[in-house]
Design a protein around this motif. Structure first.
Motif, PDB file in Angstrom:
ATOM      1  N   ARG A 146       0.797  -1.183   0.081  1.00  9.22           N
ATOM      2  CA  ARG A 146      -0.155  -0.039   0.192  1.00  9.22           C
ATOM      3  C   ARG A 146       1.026   1.104   0.045  1.00  9.22           C
ATOM      4  O   ARG A 146       0.604   2.237  -0.478  1.00  9.22           O
ATOM      5  CB  ARG A 146      -0.956   0.007   1.246  1.00  9.22           C
ATOM      6  CG  ARG A 146      -1.819   0.995   1.234  1.00  9.22           C
ATOM      7  CD  ARG A 146      -2.899   1.200   2.438  1.00  9.22           C
ATOM      8  NE  ARG A 146      -4.016   2.270   2.199  1.00  9.22           N
ATOM      9  CZ  ARG A 146      -4.533   2.761   3.000  1.00  9.22           C
ATOM     10  NH1 ARG A 146      -4.081   2.464   4.546  1.00  9.22           N
ATOM     11  NH2 ARG A 146      -5.357   3.706   2.807  1.00  9.22           N
TER      12      ARG A 146
ATOM     13  N   TRP B 256      -4.284  -6.723  -8.425  1.00 13.24           N
ATOM     14  CA  TRP B 256      -4.902  -8.052  -8.267  1.00 13.24           C
ATOM     15  C   TRP B 256      -3.905  -8.825  -7.379  1.00 13.24           C
ATOM     16  O   TRP B 256      -2.548  -8.444  -7.486  1.00 13.24           O
ATOM     17  CB  TRP B 256      -5.514  -8.810  -9.366  1.00 13.24           C
ATOM     18  CG  TRP B 256      -4.336  -9.263 -10.552  1.00 13.24           C
ATOM     19  CD1 TRP B 256      -3.766 -10.385 -10.359  1.00 13.24           C
ATOM     20  CD2 TRP B 256      -3.911  -8.722 -11.417  1.00 13.24           C
ATOM     21  NE1 TRP B 256      -2.718 -10.537 -11.400  1.00 13.24           N
ATOM     22  CE2 TRP B 256      -2.818  -9.352 -12.179  1.00 13.24           C
ATOM     23  CE3 TRP B 256      -4.114  -7.072 -12.172  1.00 13.24           C
ATOM     24  CZ2 TRP B 256      -2.205  -8.908 -13.177  1.00 13.24           C
ATOM     25  CZ3 TRP B 256      -3.583  -6.804 -13.149  1.00 13.24           C
ATOM     26  CH2 TRP B 256      -2.521  -7.599 -13.841  1.00 13.24           C
ATOM     27  N   CYS B 257      -4.075  -9.700  -6.566  1.00  8.82           N
ATOM     28  CA  CYS B 257      -2.992 -10.554  -5.949  1.00  8.82           C
ATOM     29  C   CYS B 257      -2.957 -11.624  -6.767  1.00  8.82           C
ATOM     30  O   CYS B 257      -3.691 -12.441  -7.105  1.00  8.82           O
ATOM     31  CB  CYS B 257      -3.802 -11.084  -4.684  1.00  8.82           C
ATOM     32  SG  CYS B 257      -4.191  -9.638  -3.570  1.00  8.82           S
TER      33      CYS B 257
ATOM     34  N   ILE C 178      -4.061  -5.568   1.933  1.00 10.13           N
ATOM     35  CA  ILE C 178      -5.230  -5.731   0.788  1.00 10.13           C
ATOM     36  C   ILE C 178      -6.513  -4.954   0.966  1.00 10.13           C
ATOM     37  O   ILE C 178      -7.023  -4.460   0.162  1.00 10.13           O
ATOM     38  CB  ILE C 178      -5.059  -7.116   0.253  1.00 10.13           C
ATOM     39  CG1 ILE C 178      -3.697  -7.984  -0.107  1.00 10.13           C
ATOM     40  CG2 ILE C 178      -6.371  -7.621  -0.488  1.00 10.13           C
ATOM     41  CD1 ILE C 178      -3.403  -7.127  -1.421  1.00 10.13           C
ATOM     42  N   VAL C 179      -6.839  -5.420   2.073  1.00 10.05           N
ATOM     43  CA  VAL C 179      -8.098  -4.773   2.673  1.00 10.05           C
ATOM     44  C   VAL C 179      -8.118  -3.336   2.644  1.00 10.05           C
ATOM     45  O   VAL C 179      -9.357  -2.703   2.289  1.00 10.05           O
ATOM     46  CB  VAL C 179      -8.135  -5.219   4.337  1.00 10.05           C
ATOM     47  CG1 VAL C 179      -9.532  -4.508   4.807  1.00 10.05           C
ATOM     48  CG2 VAL C 179      -8.386  -6.741   4.457  1.00 10.05           C
TER      49      VAL C 179
ATOM     50  N   ALA D 102      -8.249  -2.035  -1.093  1.00  6.37           N
ATOM     51  CA  ALA D 102      -9.848  -2.208  -1.602  1.00  6.37           C
ATOM     52  C   ALA D 102     -10.529  -1.071  -1.497  1.00  6.37           C
ATOM     53  O   ALA D 102     -11.826  -0.777  -2.105  1.00  6.37           O
ATOM     54  CB  ALA D 102     -10.447  -3.354  -1.039  1.00  6.37           C
ATOM     55  N   GLN D 103     -10.274  -0.095  -0.550  1.00  6.94           N
ATOM     56  CA  GLN D 103     -10.938   1.092  -0.118  1.00  6.94           C
ATOM     57  C   GLN D 103     -10.459   2.232  -0.810  1.00  6.94           C
ATOM     58  O   GLN D 103     -11.128   3.414  -0.661  1.00  6.94           O
ATOM     59  CB  GLN D 103     -11.243   1.180   1.445  1.00  6.94           C
ATOM     60  CG  GLN D 103     -11.849  -0.070   1.985  1.00  6.94           C
ATOM     61  CD  GLN D 103     -13.136  -0.290   1.529  1.00  6.94           C
ATOM     62  OE1 GLN D 103     -14.109   0.427   1.090  1.00  6.94           O
ATOM     63  NE2 GLN D 103     -13.188  -1.987   1.514  1.00  6.94           N
TER      64      GLN D 103
ATOM     65  N   THR E 219      -8.468   0.318  -8.286  1.00  8.60           N
ATOM     66  CA  THR E 219      -9.363  -0.876  -8.823  1.00  8.60           C
ATOM     67  C   THR E 219      -8.793  -2.312  -8.313  1.00  8.60           C
ATOM     68  O   THR E 219      -7.822  -2.747  -8.973  1.00  8.60           O
ATOM     69  CB  THR E 219     -10.003  -0.996 -10.084  1.00  8.60           C
ATOM     70  OG1 THR E 219     -10.655   0.349 -10.610  1.00  8.60           O
ATOM     71  CG2 THR E 219     -10.807  -2.028 -10.403  1.00  8.60           C
ATOM     72  N   LEU E 220      -9.247  -2.871  -7.290  1.00 13.75           N
ATOM     73  CA  LEU E 220      -8.743  -4.166  -6.792  1.00 13.75           C
ATOM     74  C   LEU E 220      -9.568  -5.314  -7.028  1.00 13.75           C
ATOM     75  O   LEU E 220     -10.749  -5.445  -6.710  1.00 13.75           O
ATOM     76  CB  LEU E 220      -8.427  -4.122  -5.225  1.00 13.75           C
ATOM     77  CG  LEU E 220      -7.741  -5.343  -4.701  1.00 13.75           C
ATOM     78  CD1 LEU E 220      -6.500  -5.519  -5.257  1.00 13.75           C
ATOM     79  CD2 LEU E 220      -7.707  -5.115  -3.316  1.00 13.75           C
TER      80      LEU E 220
ATOM     81  N   LEU F 162     -10.872  -8.805  -6.970  1.00 12.92           N
ATOM     82  CA  LEU F 162     -10.972  -9.913  -5.711  1.00 12.92           C
ATOM     83  C   LEU F 162     -11.673 -11.060  -6.015  1.00 12.92           C
ATOM     84  O   LEU F 162     -12.844 -10.731  -6.569  1.00 12.92           O
ATOM     85  CB  LEU F 162     -11.088  -9.193  -4.361  1.00 12.92           C
ATOM     86  CG  LEU F 162     -10.285  -8.192  -3.770  1.00 12.92           C
ATOM     87  CD1 LEU F 162     -10.706  -7.564  -2.557  1.00 12.92           C
ATOM     88  CD2 LEU F 162      -8.880  -8.840  -3.608  1.00 12.92           C
TER      89      LEU F 162
END
Length: 265
Positions: free
Chosen positions: A127, A145-146, A246-247, A250-251, A256-257, A259
């Protein structure tokens, strides 16, 4: 959609950056660059797949943070396409797994060993890297993306990368599953999806999870980290920080993540 040969694209972009010498391109120069990359025909979507644009392993692990200085290497390239709807797409991965794979490659060994010896788990943050990119290029959307989720979400990732319609046939949608499934399982999965094509992302993910559960290669699904000087507690701390990142991502605005509905791990 046009995907130019990466060596040609890399050479063309680097030559343009050297010629500009830090100056922003004028519209005519941007048009000339695009024509050099795509040819004279009309192209609505240009994809540049170049992981070296982020830097070498020495660049990526040179300093206390992940991808130190990444924004200074990417921003000039983004400026070359400022008259287009340029966006940046990146795959993230557990930093512990990333470092383990980098060490296993046998490249930049001294740099990587030095990083492993001095790295602070609390600073290994994707992040933080994304925030640096956003500050340097606030107008550039980021699609993330992961890597761990790729087996479940690869069709979605491909649609984002190549601007494909929802109903497009994706021949490479199972590519991330090839090292994870036994050959028999991969063959059966292809046959199943052809006979019973899922209607939604969630249905697709459920099918993939079922086949991974039955035909998955255990060592591939649960990669071990063997990093000199790192014990299980440090790896767990890095993993926890990654999951928190990651959490939060997403916010974040401008991100744009992609998931899955049901995470793989």
């Amino acid at each position: 959609m046009f995907l130019p040969p990466i060596r040609k694209a890399r050479k063309t972009i680097d030559e343009t950056l050297r010629r500009l010498d830090g100056m922003p391109p004028i519209p005519e120069e941007q048009t000339e660059l695009l024509t050099s990359l795509t040819g004279p025909g009309e192209v609505r979507h240009l994809v540049l797949d170049d992981d070296l644009r982020a830097g070498s392993l020495r660049d990526l692990f040179n300093g206390p943070a992940l991808y130190n200085g990444l924004e200074t290497r990417i921003a000039p390239t983004a400026e070359l396409f400022s008259q287009t709807q340029f966006r940046l797409s990146l795959a993230l991965i557990n930093p512990a797994v990333f470092l383990d794979r980098a060490l296993a490659s046998g490249n930049a060994t001294r740099t990587l060993q030095s990083f492993a010896e001095t790295a602070d788990p609390t600073r290994l943050s994707w992040r933080e890297m994304v925030q640096r990119l956003r500050r340097a290029m606030p107008e550039v959307p980021l699609v993330l993306w992961c890597d761990e989720d790729a087996p479940l979400i690869w069709p979605q990732v491909m649609r984002h990368l190549f601007a494909l319609p929802q109903g497009a046939i994706l021949k490479a949608r199972l590519q991330p599953l090839q090292p994870l499934l036994k050959p028999e399982g991969l063959t059966r999965l292809r046959a199943y999806l052809e006979k019973f094509p899922p209607d939604t992302h969630a249905q697709y993910e459920r099918v993939i999870l079922l086949f991974l559960d039955k035909y998955g290669i255990e060592d591939a699904l649960s990669p071990r980290c063997d990093i000199p000087g790192w014990d299980s507690a440090k790896i767990a701390e890095v993993t926890a920080r990654y999951e928190d990142d990651i959490v939060a991502l997403a916010q974040d605005e401008g991100v744009t993540l992609i998931l899955p509905d049901t995470p793989l791990a």
